[in-house]
Write an enzyme that holds these catalytic residues in place. Structure first.
Site, short mmCIF file in Angstrom:
data_model
loop_
_atom_site.label_atom_id
_atom_site.label_comp_id
_atom_site.label_asym_id
_atom_site.label_seq_id
_atom_site.Cartn_x
_atom_site.Cartn_y
_atom_site.Cartn_z
N GLY A 42 0.83 -1.13 0.10
CA GLY A 42 -0.22 -0.04 -0.05
C GLY A 42 0.90 1.23 0.00
O GLY A 42 2.05 1.27 -0.20
N GLY A 45 3.81 0.71 2.24
CA GLY A 45 4.52 -0.54 1.75
C GLY A 45 5.36 -0.21 0.61
O GLY A 45 6.63 -0.27 0.48
N ARG A 330 -17.00 13.48 12.69
CA ARG A 330 -17.29 12.35 12.43
C ARG A 330 -17.85 11.48 13.59
O ARG A 330 -19.03 10.94 13.65
CB ARG A 330 -15.97 11.50 11.71
CG ARG A 330 -15.72 11.85 10.55
CD ARG A 330 -14.56 11.12 9.91
NE ARG A 330 -14.32 11.63 8.73
CZ ARG A 330 -13.19 11.01 7.81
NH1 ARG A 330 -12.08 10.18 8.38
NH2 ARG A 330 -12.88 11.55 6.67
N HIS A 401 -14.42 2.13 9.42
CA HIS A 401 -13.58 3.07 8.20
C HIS A 401 -12.22 2.89 8.54
O HIS A 401 -11.55 2.79 7.70
CB HIS A 401 -14.21 4.42 8.20
CG HIS A 401 -13.43 5.38 7.19
ND1 HIS A 401 -13.35 5.07 5.66
CD2 HIS A 401 -12.69 6.28 7.18
CE1 HIS A 401 -13.00 5.63 5.16
NE2 HIS A 401 -12.35 6.54 6.11
N GLU A 425 -1.35 2.42 8.32
CA GLU A 425 -2.29 2.24 9.05
C GLU A 425 -2.04 1.03 10.25
O GLU A 425 -2.60 0.92 11.44
CB GLU A 425 -3.56 1.75 8.38
CG GLU A 425 -4.86 1.88 9.24
CD GLU A 425 -6.12 1.73 8.39
OE1 GLU A 425 -6.15 2.14 7.19
OE2 GLU A 425 -7.32 1.52 9.17
C1 LIG Z 1 -12.97 3.94 1.39
C2 LIG Z 1 -11.80 4.69 2.13
C3 LIG Z 1 -11.78 5.99 1.74
C4 LIG Z 1 -10.32 6.80 2.39
N1 LIG Z 1 -10.05 8.13 2.14
C5 LIG Z 1 -9.14 8.69 2.71
C6 LIG Z 1 -8.75 9.92 2.44
O1 LIG Z 1 -9.63 10.54 1.61
N2 LIG Z 1 -7.71 10.43 2.93
C7 LIG Z 1 -6.92 9.86 3.74
O2 LIG Z 1 -5.80 10.29 4.24
N3 LIG Z 1 -7.14 8.64 4.15
C8 LIG Z 1 -8.21 7.91 3.48
N4 LIG Z 1 -8.24 6.46 3.85
C9 LIG Z 1 -7.48 5.83 4.75
C10 LIG Z 1 -6.49 5.43 4.00
O3 LIG Z 1 -6.51 5.08 2.64
C11 LIG Z 1 -5.61 4.16 4.79
O4 LIG Z 1 -5.48 4.27 6.07
C12 LIG Z 1 -4.26 4.01 4.03
O5 LIG Z 1 -4.45 3.84 2.47
C13 LIG Z 1 -3.73 2.73 4.42
O6 LIG Z 1 -2.44 2.54 3.50
P1 LIG Z 1 -1.63 1.62 4.04
O7 LIG Z 1 -0.26 1.63 3.40
O8 LIG Z 1 -1.31 1.53 5.71
O9 LIG Z 1 -2.11 -0.14 4.04
P2 LIG Z 1 -2.90 -0.68 2.69
O10 LIG Z 1 -3.01 0.27 1.58
O11 LIG Z 1 -4.28 -1.19 3.34
O12 LIG Z 1 -1.97 -1.82 2.40
C14 LIG Z 1 -2.12 -2.87 3.05
C15 LIG Z 1 -1.09 -3.88 2.18
O13 LIG Z 1 -0.81 -5.16 2.88
C16 LIG Z 1 -0.84 -6.08 2.23
N5 LIG Z 1 -1.14 -7.08 3.38
C17 LIG Z 1 -2.27 -7.10 4.22
N6 LIG Z 1 -2.40 -8.30 5.00
C18 LIG Z 1 -1.47 -9.17 4.41
C19 LIG Z 1 -0.90 -10.45 4.89
N7 LIG Z 1 -1.60 -10.90 5.89
N8 LIG Z 1 0.09 -10.86 4.12
C20 LIG Z 1 0.52 -10.04 3.08
N9 LIG Z 1 0.38 -9.00 2.68
C21 LIG Z 1 -0.80 -8.55 3.40
C22 LIG Z 1 -2.03 -5.94 1.47
O14 LIG Z 1 -2.06 -6.82 0.10
C23 LIG Z 1 -1.66 -4.37 0.93
O15 LIG Z 1 -0.63 -4.40 -0.08
C24 LIG Z 1 -9.69 5.88 3.22
C25 LIG Z 1 -9.76 4.79 3.74
C26 LIG Z 1 -11.06 4.01 3.12
C27 LIG Z 1 -11.46 2.52 3.34
#
Ligand SMILES: Cc1cc2nc3c(=O)[nH]c(=O)nc-3n(C[C@H](O)[C@H](O)[C@H](O)COP(=O)(O)OP(=O)(O)OC[C@H]3O[C@@H](n4cnc5c(N)ncnc54)[C@H](O)[C@@H]3O)c2cc1C
Ligand code: HEM
Ligand code: HEM
Ligand code: SF4
Ligand code: F3S
Ligand code: FES
Lengths: 637, 258, 249
Positions: A42, A45, A330, A401, A425
């Site tokens: 994500g 990552g 919210r 959310h 996150e």
């Molecule tokens: C509908 C929606 C709208 C949003 N809008 C906003 C916004 O407008 N502004 C804002 O700032 N934030 C927003 N957010 C929050 C934000 O999108 C997320 O908090 C953020 O993108 C998380 O990114 P991340 O890289 O931490 O995790 P993620 O993007 O969730 O990536 C997780 C990664 O880990 C991998 N993974 C997970 N579990 C495993 C496992 N067990 N084994 C191997 N790989 C795994 C997945 O494949 C993925 O690649 C929104 C969230 C949602 C749901």
């Protein structure tokens, strides 16, 4: 275990720069020899993996989707904050820092939040350099909009697809490194265990979704960027695959889990339409600028909305929060909606919904203006519900959310297990008890592009790591653990589907550990969840084997961990006898229903330590000091 | 409503597949297409049978995981809509629905309706990026970009990598996907230094993967959930032509400063 | 030269070759069509045209022929290779076929149409240029091929007429898609709100189709009658030696 945040000394503006200077560097010649595992592609990552590889480290990156580009970050709509002050409206790093700490209801670590605000500036530059097509004005300058919880306009956006564009930027950087040979990308793979050797994180055990093969990957550092766990509620705005497995397994291996009960419920989502519902869709918060929220005054009033005269409507947000009205934050808005529905005044078939009415706005501004502002959202709504929001009021309901809780990390984003870093996150993050809109993207990228690469180098530069044999006992043991779990799930051959368990867990969590919680409910949940877990292991039905793709098995592995996490969330919620941000304990509220914090007793981060199945986890506290932003009560009157 | 489904079932990449027939009973028009399949699958699981495997994740039409041929139409009858956003009200009681996986030599079937779209990642890796190394980027407003250019770039950048264009194209061509990325980056000032080299190497990779060529049938554009225009393919052809006429530009580091 | 190889090996490179050669073809058929229409003027006119082709620009004609031949060969080779490739790209088809939302009859049948055109061109050259069939060896008073007479002979015959009429339909369809498409293959079109519209291609296709088809049809229906070309010879004995210098050249 003690939670030492290792916050650098000095004035808050200088902490990060000073710290970066003090950090150990790794000789370029040696970097290639170091192997870093990044779980997750994500925002956090992908940006971390790409940057570490650019620095010269040998990176292996995993994701469960068929391509790193599909990580859940892709779904983020609204935008990303940065204290650029391009509009000269008085924004500054300090103000962003201040807003975030306050918005988090004073449950975040000041030093981290300040660093986040500082990095926000470079994130936008970096993204633009990569070709992220942020919205611009006719003059060619970047455009901004304002977002929840801020008086300044500091949110950068790319149509309604900000997350997508930022993720594609990071994904493309990742693929560039894949082509260069710096990153090995392994998709369609689930992390099932963490490998800890001599007290340090040295690798992970994964399951290949296509072959079912369970194997271990060893490394010098493991970075978890696996996202949030809102899916513990079954119905959430998160992607179906979002899970807690990676961080949960790390927790079981000794990483402290911080503030698990801090979850954010988003007020404006499309309500559940039936039992079959698999996913809740977010409707941008911006709708509340022009929409008026109401329900019928009379219980079970089933008349179509247009036939309900104004004096029989209850515009409850405007009534309860005269000054903020429909724009109250919210958590407040979400709770108020739940209340009226609990009173039996909810609308729609399920009675779990409230109206978001544009009638007056359309009369005032005209339909054209409204469609100019919200056209695409109205379309999306109509596509899903088959109702025309220009004619009938929208029906909305809150939905889980975002999870502010996550693995506890120090200032360097390292967990309580040396060598295990957590980004995005997945860590307990900089948002305290409540996240402001457009701040999660910012945090994910700050962690991935700027913090992890520096702190991982520092870790590698300052520790002598003994090489581990591929057949190290700990690795074998972890593999067996994972393989056993898979075998057990396949052997139960009961009669209840995995989804049915997930749904039931979701109902428990939603009812008793959702928007509003109370001791009695939480105690019940603490009875029900272990019982449900028992039943799960006794009569879950997982057809097929482990030789080819088996999506039910993947789901079962995730639900098994949610069934454990749910319990910890309730425990944490029960122990925190105060209300703060997303955590609202009905017993602790001001006479007029505001969250009532107890800074005396609870101004700390709760870090939970796993002590074995069947025994209660141990609570550790990281006290929070507020030197710069002074403790005050949030008020929306 | 009640529907009859003919679904392609294939236990594994090497196994031979075939159509199975299922009845989807009392389907609600408010269900999404995938939720309808969920319900069918629940039924199969209760009987201890393998559920129909299909890729999905966001269910909001943005991640690009989902996708299947529904009665010969990629992503089904609704325009500009990914399968997960398609709702059952697009069908009527008694309908017979044929569900098939994307068919392309470059997208080998993994199981049932799941295919391996790794070829798309490799096409991006071949040059679908701007070499901007982390750090040292100039201020975001240092280079002004006319609104129209950014909007055009955004139109192309909206691609979700679902593969429907390949599935719908009579030639099994990945031209729309590849062209969308070439256009997105080629329309931005930051993308100029690597522009022609990018086009050449991405096209080479696209061919390498075994996709067909473009006859301008235009079906891809109709199938695309993001309604990306075949004009992007025109742009790709133009850039490719210029790339072969001009010697490749060595610009990796130049872009780094961008 | 390496890059030329890569160019030809890449799908887009081949397509560009097809487009270029195709456009040469388009240019040729338009000129050719105009030439043919002189049938309606007079026998002398069109025969003079023939004479002009063969004698006045004798050697240049061979250059033109060489270019046309090369173009057709490249076009066909590319067509065959690309078609093969496209078939390989989808080894297993769809039970329910694929959608037909934007593709036209012309685009979907372009390969069959092309095949027919190939057959046509071969037969056509044997027919009028090589004159391999009996009854086409008349020379006019000027001593050159009596193109006019040949045309009359040909299209008094229903089978030839039918063959030409059908072939011209194929040509029209080929251009309806081909002209529009080739401009895009060459990256020469500007983005538009309706990328599928093709007014110019329609115009060219219709004109070429009509311009060619009218000749066999008109002859067949008897609107063009045989002319006593000997009369032409009587009135113009002078030109007879005229070719000599041309030949000497
Ligand atoms: C509908 C929606 C709208 C949003 N809008 C906003 C916004 O407008 N502004 C804002 O700032 N934030 C927003 N957010 C929050 C934000 O999108 C997320 O908090 C953020 O993108 C998380 O990114 P991340 O890289 O931490 O995790 P993620 O993007 O969730 O990536 C997780 C990664 O880990 C991998 N993974 C997970 N579990 C495993 C496992 N067990 N084994 C191997 N790989 C795994 C997945 O494949 C993925 O690649 C929104 C969230 C949602 C749901
Ligand atoms: C009704 C349609 C057509 C008629 C009546 C017609 C007639 C003729 C005639 C009479 C000639 C001989 C001219 C001469 O040798 O002096 C000729 C030559 C030729 N025609 Fe056509 N033609 C037709 C359509 C076409 C088409 C569609 C094509 C191409 C696709 C074509 C390609 C040629 C070629 C290549 C030659 C040989 C020119 C040369 O090298 O001498 N013709 N045609
Ligand atoms: C000689 C026999 C011919 C064959 C076998 C043939 C075959 C084809 C085929 C298969 C295509 C489609 C290529 C693709 O798949 O995209 C095509 C395109 C085309 N053809 Fe032909 N053709 C022939 C003759 C002609 C003639 C006589 C003309 C012109 C009068 C012509 C003009 C074109 C053009 C302009 C295109 C479009 C190229 C593009 O899409 O870029 N062709 N032809
Ligand atoms: S171009 Fe359209 S159809 Fe093709 S992959 Fe991208 S989004 Fe899907
Ligand atoms: S359908 Fe295929 S032929 Fe070209 S225009 Fe689209 S790729
Ligand atoms: S599931 Fe994400 S696009 Fe359909």
């Amino acid at each position: 275990m003690e939670l030492n945040a290792r916050i650098p000394s000095g004035p808050i503006e200088q902490k990060w720069d000073k710290h970066r200077f003090d950090m150990k560097l790794v000789n370029p010649a040696n970097k290639r020899k170091y192997h870093v595992i990044v779980v997750g592609s994500g925002l956090a990552g992908a940006s971390a993996a790409a940057t570490l590889s650019e620095l010269g480290y040998n990176v292996t990156c995993f994701c469960y989707q068929d391509s790193p580009r599909r990580a859940h970050s892709i779904a983020a709509q609204g935008g990303i904050n940065a204290a650029k002050n391009y509009h000269n409206d008085g924004d500054s790093v300090y103000r962003l820092f201040y807003d975030t700490v306050k918005g988090g209801d004073f449950r975040a670590r000041e030093a981290n939040v300040y660093r986040l605000a500082q990095n926000s500036l470079n994130i936008i530059d970096q993204a633009v350099a990569q070709g992220v097509p942020f919205a611009r004005e006719y003059g060619g300058l970047l455009d901004n909009r304002s977002f929840g919880g801020a008086q300044v306009s500091r949110t950068f956006y790319a149509r309604g697809q900000t997350g997508q564009q930022l993720l594609l930027g990071a994904y493309q950087a990742l693929e560039k490194e894949v082509a260069r040979g710096g990153v090995t990308m392994i998709p369609r793979t689930d992390m099932l265990e963490l490998i800890v050797i001599d007290g340090r994180a040295r690798g992970i055990v994964v399951r290949d979704q296509l072959t079912g093969e369970i194997r271990s990957h060893l490394a010098d550092v493991v970075v978890l960027a696996t996202g949030g766990y809102s899916n513990v509620f079954y119905l959430s705005t998160n992607a179906k695959g979002c899970n807690t497995t990676a961080i949960w397994r790390a927790y079981r291996k000794g990483a402290a889990f911080a503030n698990p009960c801090y979850t954010q419920i988003h007020p404006t989502c499309i309500p559940v339409s039936g039992e079959y519902q698999s996913k809740l869709t977010l409707m941008s918060e911006s709708l509340r600028n022009d929409g008026r929220v109401w329900v019928p005054k009379r219980q079970g009033d089933r008349r179509p909305p247009n036939q309900i005269p104004d004096d029989e409507r209850d515009y409850y947000l405007e009534r309860k929060y005269p000054s903020f009205g429909n724009l109250s934050p919210r958590d407040i808005a979400s709770r108020a909606a739940k209340q009226v529905c609990d009173e039996g005044r909810g609308v729609g078939e399920t009675g779990r919904g409230v109206y978001l009415d544009f009638r007056d706005a359309i009369q005032r501004l005209g339909a054209a203006k409204i469609s100019e502002r919200y056209g695409n959202l109205f379309e999306m709504y109509e596509r899903i519900t088959d109702e025309n929001p220009y004619k009938v009021p929208m029906r909305i309901y809150p939905a889980p959310h975002y999870t502010m809780g996550g693995l506890w990390v120090d200032y360097d984003l390292m967990s309580t297990i040396p060598g295990l870093f957590v980004a995005g996150e997945a860590n307990f993050s900089d948002h305290g008890a409540n996240r402001l809109g457009a701040s999660a993207l910012m945090q994910g990228l700050s962690d991935g592009y700027f913090i992890i690469p520096a702190t991982v180098s520092n870790y590698l530069g300052s520790h002598k790591l003994t090489p581990v044999a591929t057949d190290a006992g700990e690795a074998r043991a972890a593999e067996v653990e994972a393989a056993e779990r898979v075998k057990r799930l396949l052997s139960v051959k009961g009669k209840r589907t995995v989804a049915s368990f997930h749904r039931q867990l979701g109902e428990i969590m939603w009812e008793k550990c959702g928007m509003a919680r109370n001791a009695a409910g939480l105690r019940e949940a603490l009875q029900e969840i272990p019982a449900l877990r028992e039943e799960f292991w006794a009569c879950v039905q997982v057809p097929g084997g482990n030789e080819t793709m088996n999506q039910t098995l993947e789901h079962a592995l995730r639900v098994a961990d949610f069934l454990e996490l749910g319990e910890l969330m309730c425990l944490d919620a029960l122990h925190r006898e105060e209300s703060c941000g997303g955590h609202f304990r009905e017993e602790y509220q001001t006479p007029d229903g505001e969250a009532l914090r107890d800074d005396e007793r609870f101004a700390y981060v709760a870090g939970w330590e796993f002590t074995g199945d069947g025994t209660a986890p141990a609570l550790h506290k990281e006290p929070l000091e507020f030197e710069y932003v002074h403790l005050a009560q949030r008020s929306y009157k | 409503m009640n529907l009859t489904l003919h679904v392609w079932r294939q236990p594994g990449p090497k196994a031979t597949g075939g159509f199975e027939t299922y009845q989807a009973t009392n389907v609600s028009p408010d269900m999404s297409f995938l939720e309808m399949l969920d319900v069918v699958n629940e039924g199969l699981i209760e009987k201890g049978q393998m559920p129909i495997a299909f890729d999905h994740d966001c269910r909001e039409g943005i991640c690009g995981s989902c996708g299947m041929m529904i009665n010969g139409v990629a992503h089904g009858p609704m325009h500009g809509t990914a399968t997960c956003q398609l709702h059952m009200r697009s069908f009527k009681d008694g309908d017979v629905i044929w569900i098939e996986p994307w068919r392309s030599r470059a997208f080998p079937i993994v199981r049932d309706l799941c295919v391996n779209r790794g070829a798309f990642d490799r096409i991006i890796a071949a040059g679908g990026y701007i070499s901007a190394y982390t750090g040292g980027a100039a201020d975001a407003n240092a280079i002004l970009i006319p609104k129209n250019d950014v909007d055009a770039a955004m139109d192309a950048a909206a691609c979700i990598g679902c593969g429907a264009c390949v599935a719908a194209c009579p030639n099994g061509s990945a031209s729309l996907f590849t062209a969308a990325k070439i256009s997105h980056l080629g329309l931005l000032p930051q993308g100029q230094p690597e522009r022609f080299r990018r086009a050449a190497s991405m096209v080479a990779q696209m061919d390498e993967e075994g996709f067909g060529h473009c006859t301008f049938h235009g079906e891809c554009q109709e199938a695309c959930p993001k309604e990306i225009s075949i004009d992007t393919i025109v742009r790709m052809n133009r850039d490719y032509l210029r790339a072969t006429m001009t010697p490749p530009v060595e610009a990796g580091n130049a872009a780094g400063a961008g | 030269m390496g890059f030329l190889g890569n160019f030809w090996r890449s799908t887009i490179g081949k397509k560009i070759v097809m487009a270029a050669t195709g456009l040469i073809g388009v240019g040729f058929v338009i000129v050719h069509m105009v030439g043919n229409l002189q049938v309606f003027e007079s026998a002398e006119k069109i025969n003079a045209y023939g004479r002009f082709l063969h004698h006045t620009i004798g050697t240049e004609l061979w250059i033109v022929r060489a270019v046309l031949l090369l173009a057709v060969i490249l076009h066909v080779v590319a067509a065959v290779q690309l078609t093969r490739r496209a078939q390989l790209a989808r080894p297993v088809g769809y039970k329910r076929g694929t959608q037909r939302e934007a593709s036209t009859f012309a685009s979907r049948t372009i390969r069959w149409g092309g095949l027919l055109l190939l057959v046509f061109i071969v037969l056509h050259i044997l027919h009028f240029t090589v004159r391999a069939f009996p009854g086409y060896d008349r020379v006019d008073a000027a001593g050159t091929v009596d193109v006019y007479a040949n045309i009359i002979t040909a299209f008094r015959n229903p089978w030839w007429t039918l063959f030409y009429v059908v072939a011209m339909i194929a040509l029209g369809l080929h251009l309806y898609h081909g002209f529009w498409s080739s401009v895009r293959t060459l990256g020469a079109s500007r983005p538009s709100r309706h990328p599928l519209r093709r007014p110019l291609a329609i115009a060219i296709a219709v004109i070429v189709w009509a311009g060619f088809t009218i000749v066999p049809v008109a002859v067949f229906l008897g609107f063009v009658r045989p002319e006593p070309t000997t009369a032409a010879a009587a009135t113009a004995p002078a030109p007879v030696p005229a070719p000599a210098p041309a030949v000497a050249r």
